[in-house]
Design an enzyme around this catalytic site. Structure first.
Site: not given
Ligand code: GLU
Length: 532
Positions: A261-263, A265-266
């Site tokens: 998920s994008k999370r 990556g963050d």
């Protein structure tokens, strides 16, 4: 394969294109090109609630940056235009009417409140054969009542009518035969009078049919929709031209369980989007592979191997080689773990193959304007880049690595200084400068190295006692390429100047000067920079 394949990438413009979506586009592309087929870009924008301004352009720009080319579609045109579903309203309506006329779909007038009430009354409520006769739809209401409500402009949806206990077989190239019983499916909404638009399922099937799609290659998250799609083909009588399915494995988190998920990556510090993206609603900015310094070929190569394997040890593939080697049969069924370090590894490898002139373009803007108009300086830059590029993963790292070739160090790393600068260092470096002065040039690395080594040997100096402080005065820290590569690129005059400048500082402030004072002094380095 009897017919030339026609495949489509069919994103919904609901936000930035996720790296998983990029992989789907890539596999469609590789498959199409491998078979000499056609690659289509269809924008599935019938869900107006989830529409995000700018997302379509972002998708197109991303794929263009990556070199994933289309033959037909939104912004490319083609014989089935328009390819944006919101512009195909009338087409869908015709097919919805056909299903209704055939008794394969029906009008439903249930309000959101009524549906909510049902859901609260019945656990796991599903709108299907077991419940629909107690609902507010055209299967229950008299025909004239249905017509009256529609004529009055009452809101309705059209639902597919699914009969229970039918076997549905999804033939998937990657997963084999997936069999399910129709009883588990619900009467999904196919069309809504509120906006006159179809839902994803209907638009997707009608378009795949009309656009003569032969293979539906998409992410695993769409597998649960596949039985309904097979059923729709059956209802329309299009079984013979039904595309073959290939549901790609999930991209998994680098650690732990579940989908990337994008999370992630963050949290772990890597991009999950191809390009920088600013969410038009929240204003949140997310960084992309392009801006992080990735080469598109590296991203392509990296993604190609996340879910597909060539069956050999080969890892570096040009796009042409990928096209040649790719097959859906070699896609894995199980999820592919996203390994960010591997992504960097690919970028590092691709950086090594770039022409030095191309790498120079990334570096030059960091220097004062026009300094590389000077041909010697430019040549020096190219040599400097060549000498350090094996240490770089991203082009933006190159400036830091070559900077010392052009700007004499202004400070020395304190810890290195303490460790490497001995009492006799000034004497050794003075002698070294003398040895270098006697050489015709420092162009031949081996010759320089030999001369210096011979001198050390003759004098009984340890190599380390000379080379370590030598590196320090040239680079400013114990880093950089081979020392005689550095001296070759700096040239004789500059090399000797750097030794002398450092020695002057020490002479002036004394070896005993504390490190901080020493560093302050070195900051004024340039003052001593003229050759003596
Ligand atoms: N519009 C769907 C998406 O956003 C397409 C799924 C499919 O390829 O059928 O991914």
């Amino acid at each position: 394969m009897n017919t030339t394949p026609r495949v489509r990438f069919a994103p919904s413009p609901t936000g930035a294109l996720h790296i998983g979506g990029v992989r789907t586009a890539l596999y469609n592309y590789l498959f199409a090109r491998h078979h000499g087929g056609t690659m289509i870009l269809r924008i599935e924008d019938t869900d107006t609630n989830r529409y995000v301004e700018g997302a379509e352009k972002y998708i197109i720009d991303s794929l263009q940056w990556l070199g994933i080319e289309f033959d037909e579609g939104v912004s490319f045109g083609g014989k089935h235009a328009p390819y944006r579903q919101s512009e195909r309203k009338d087409i869908y309506r015709k097919y919805v009417d056909r299903l209704i006329a055939d008794g394969k779909a029906y009008y439903a007038f249930d309000t959101p409140e009524e549906l909510d009430e049902k859901r609260s009354q019945t656990a796991n409520f599903q709108y299907d054969a077991s419940t629909r006769m107690s609902m507010n739809n055209s299967l229950v209401l008299p025909a004239d009542e249905v017509s009256r409500r529609i004529a009055n402009g009452e809101k309705y949806v059209v639902r597919i009518r699914i009969e229970p206990n039918e076997e549905i077989v999804v033939n998937d190239i990657i997963r084999g035969e997936v069999r399910i019983n129709s009883t588990i499916l619900d009467d999904k909404v196919l069309w809504k009078s509120a906006d006159g638009l179809p839902t994803y399922h209907l638009a997707n099937i009608v378009d795949d049919h009309l656009m003569e799609i032969t293979h539906v290659i998409r992410g695993e998250e769409w597998l649960p929709s596949a039985p309904l799609h097979v059923l729709l083909y059956r209802y329309f009588g299009w079984q013979d031209t039904m595309p073959q399915f290939a549901h790609l494995p999930l991209l998994l988190k680098p650690d732990g369980k579940g989908k990337l998920s994008k999370r992630d990556g963050d949290r772990l510090g890597f991009p999950v989007f191809p390009l920088d993206w600013t969410d038009p609603i929240t204003g949140e900015k997310t960084s992309g592979y392009r801006e992080a310094g990735y080469f598109p070929e590296a991203v392509i190569n990296f993604l190609a191997l996340l879910g597909w394997n060539p069956g050999t040890e080969q890892e570096i593939f040009s796009k042409e080689e990928l096209i040649e080697a790719f097959s859906l049969e070699r896609c894995s069924r199980s999820g592919a773990r996203f390994d960010y370090e591997k992504g960097k590894w690919f970028n590092h490898k691709y950086l090594q193959t770039k022409p030095t002139e191309e790498l120079a373009k990334y570096v030059m803007p960091f220097f004062a304007d026009n300094i590389f108009d000077d041909e010697d300086k430019y040549r020096k830059l190219l040599a400097a880049i060549d000498s350090v590029k094996e240490r770089a993963t991203f082009p933006k790292e190159l400036f830091e690595l070559v900077e010392f070739f052009f700007i004499a160090p202004e400070s020395f790393a304190e810890s290195d200084l303490k460790k490497r600068w001995k009492e006799d260092t000034p004497r050794l470096l003075t002698e070294l400068a003398e040895i270098l002065r006697t050489l015709p040039s420092l162009d031949d690395e081996q010759a320089t190295e030999e001369s210096v080594k011979q001198w050390c040997e003759a004098k009984g100096y340890s190599l380390g006692a000379v080379m370590n402080p030598f590196r320090l005065v040239l680079v400013g820290q114990m880093k950089g390429p081979h020392i005689f590569t550095i001296t070759r690129i700096l040239g004789k005059t500059e090399t000797i100047n750097r030794i002398n400048s450092a020695l002057k500082i020490i002479e002036k402030f004394g070896f005993d000067a504390d490190a901080a004072m020493f560093e302050r002094a070195v900051k004024r380095y340039e003052r001593f920079d003229d050759p003596q």
